[in-house]
Scaffold this motif. Structure first.
Motif, short mmCIF file in Angstrom:
data_model
loop_
_atom_site.label_atom_id
_atom_site.label_comp_id
_atom_site.label_asym_id
_atom_site.label_seq_id
_atom_site.Cartn_x
_atom_site.Cartn_y
_atom_site.Cartn_z
N UNK A 6 136.07 -14.05 17.74
CA UNK A 6 135.77 -14.59 16.41
C UNK A 6 136.57 -13.88 15.34
N UNK A 7 136.69 -12.55 15.45
CA UNK A 7 137.42 -11.76 14.47
C UNK A 7 138.89 -12.15 14.43
N UNK A 8 139.49 -12.44 15.57
CA UNK A 8 140.92 -12.73 15.62
C UNK A 8 141.25 -14.21 15.43
N UNK A 9 140.30 -15.08 15.66
CA UNK A 9 140.56 -16.50 15.45
C UNK A 9 140.70 -16.84 13.97
N UNK A 10 140.04 -16.08 13.10
CA UNK A 10 140.10 -16.41 11.68
C UNK A 10 141.23 -15.67 10.96
N UNK A 25 146.78 -2.32 7.41
CA UNK A 25 146.83 -3.70 7.84
C UNK A 25 146.39 -4.59 6.68
N UNK A 26 147.21 -5.57 6.34
CA UNK A 26 146.87 -6.56 5.32
C UNK A 26 146.67 -7.88 6.06
N UNK A 27 145.44 -8.32 6.16
CA UNK A 27 145.11 -9.51 6.94
C UNK A 27 144.51 -10.58 6.06
N UNK A 28 145.12 -11.76 6.09
CA UNK A 28 144.52 -12.92 5.44
C UNK A 28 143.65 -13.59 6.49
N UNK A 29 142.40 -13.81 6.12
CA UNK A 29 141.43 -14.40 7.05
C UNK A 29 140.83 -15.65 6.41
N UNK A 35 137.98 -21.24 3.21
CA UNK A 35 138.72 -20.54 2.15
C UNK A 35 139.34 -19.27 2.73
N UNK A 36 140.28 -18.68 2.02
CA UNK A 36 140.95 -17.47 2.49
C UNK A 36 140.49 -16.26 1.69
N UNK A 37 140.54 -15.09 2.34
CA UNK A 37 140.29 -13.82 1.69
C UNK A 37 141.19 -12.78 2.35
N UNK A 38 141.29 -11.62 1.75
CA UNK A 38 142.17 -10.55 2.23
C UNK A 38 141.35 -9.36 2.69
N UNK A 39 141.69 -8.81 3.84
CA UNK A 39 141.13 -7.52 4.23
C UNK A 39 142.27 -6.52 4.28
#
Length: 111
Positions: A6-10, A25-29, A35-39
Motif C-alpha cells: 500500500x505504501x509503495x503503490x501510492x 527522500x522527496x516522495x509525491x504520493x 490528490x497528491x501530497x509530498x513526504x
C-alpha cells in the motif's frame, strides 16, 4: 493489502538526495481521494557497538494547501543562514571524531 504494498503503490514521483550519512527522500504520493501530497524523509545511518547499521528516520507530510507558506519560510530561513554564515561548510566539525583544537600563533611582534 500489506502495508508495504500500500505504501509503495501510492508513490507517484521520487527524488533522492544523498548527503554523507544522511539521505533525503522527496516522495509525491497519492491520497485515497486521488490528490497528491509530498513526504520528505530524512534517513540517517548509525552504527551500533557491534558494528551493525541501523537507520533513524524522520518524516514530514506536506499538503498542497501548505506549499506556498512552507516554501516562503524555507527560502527565508535558508537565505538568512547563507547571508549570516555564507555558503562554506565547516564539515570537520560535523565529524563524530572531531576534537576542538587550540592553536598557537608564533610572532616576532610583541605587544
Amino acid at each position: 493489502m500489506s502495508e508495504y504494498k500500500e505504501r509503495h503503490e501510492n508513490e507517484i514521483f521520487t527524488k533522492v538526495l544523498k548527503a554523507g550519512r544522511r539521505t533525503y527522500f522527496f516522495d509525491v504520493r497519492e491520497t485515497k481521494a486521488g490528490d497528491y501530497y509530498l513526504t520528505i524523509t530524512e534517513s540517517k545511518k548509525n552504527f551500533g557497538d557491534n558494528g551493525e547499521a541501523t537507520f533513524e528516520k524522520h518524516k514530514i507530510y506536506l499538503y498542497k494547501e501548505d506549499f506556498k507558506n512552507f516554501q516562503e519560510m524555507f527560502n527565508e530561513s535558508t537565505d538568512f543562514i547563507i547571508n549570516e554564515k555564507g555558503e562554506d561548510v565547516i564539515s570537520e566539525k560535523h565529524d563524530k571524531d572531531f576534537k576542538s583544537r587550540s592553536f598557537t600563533i608564533d610572532s616576532d611582534d610583541e605587544v
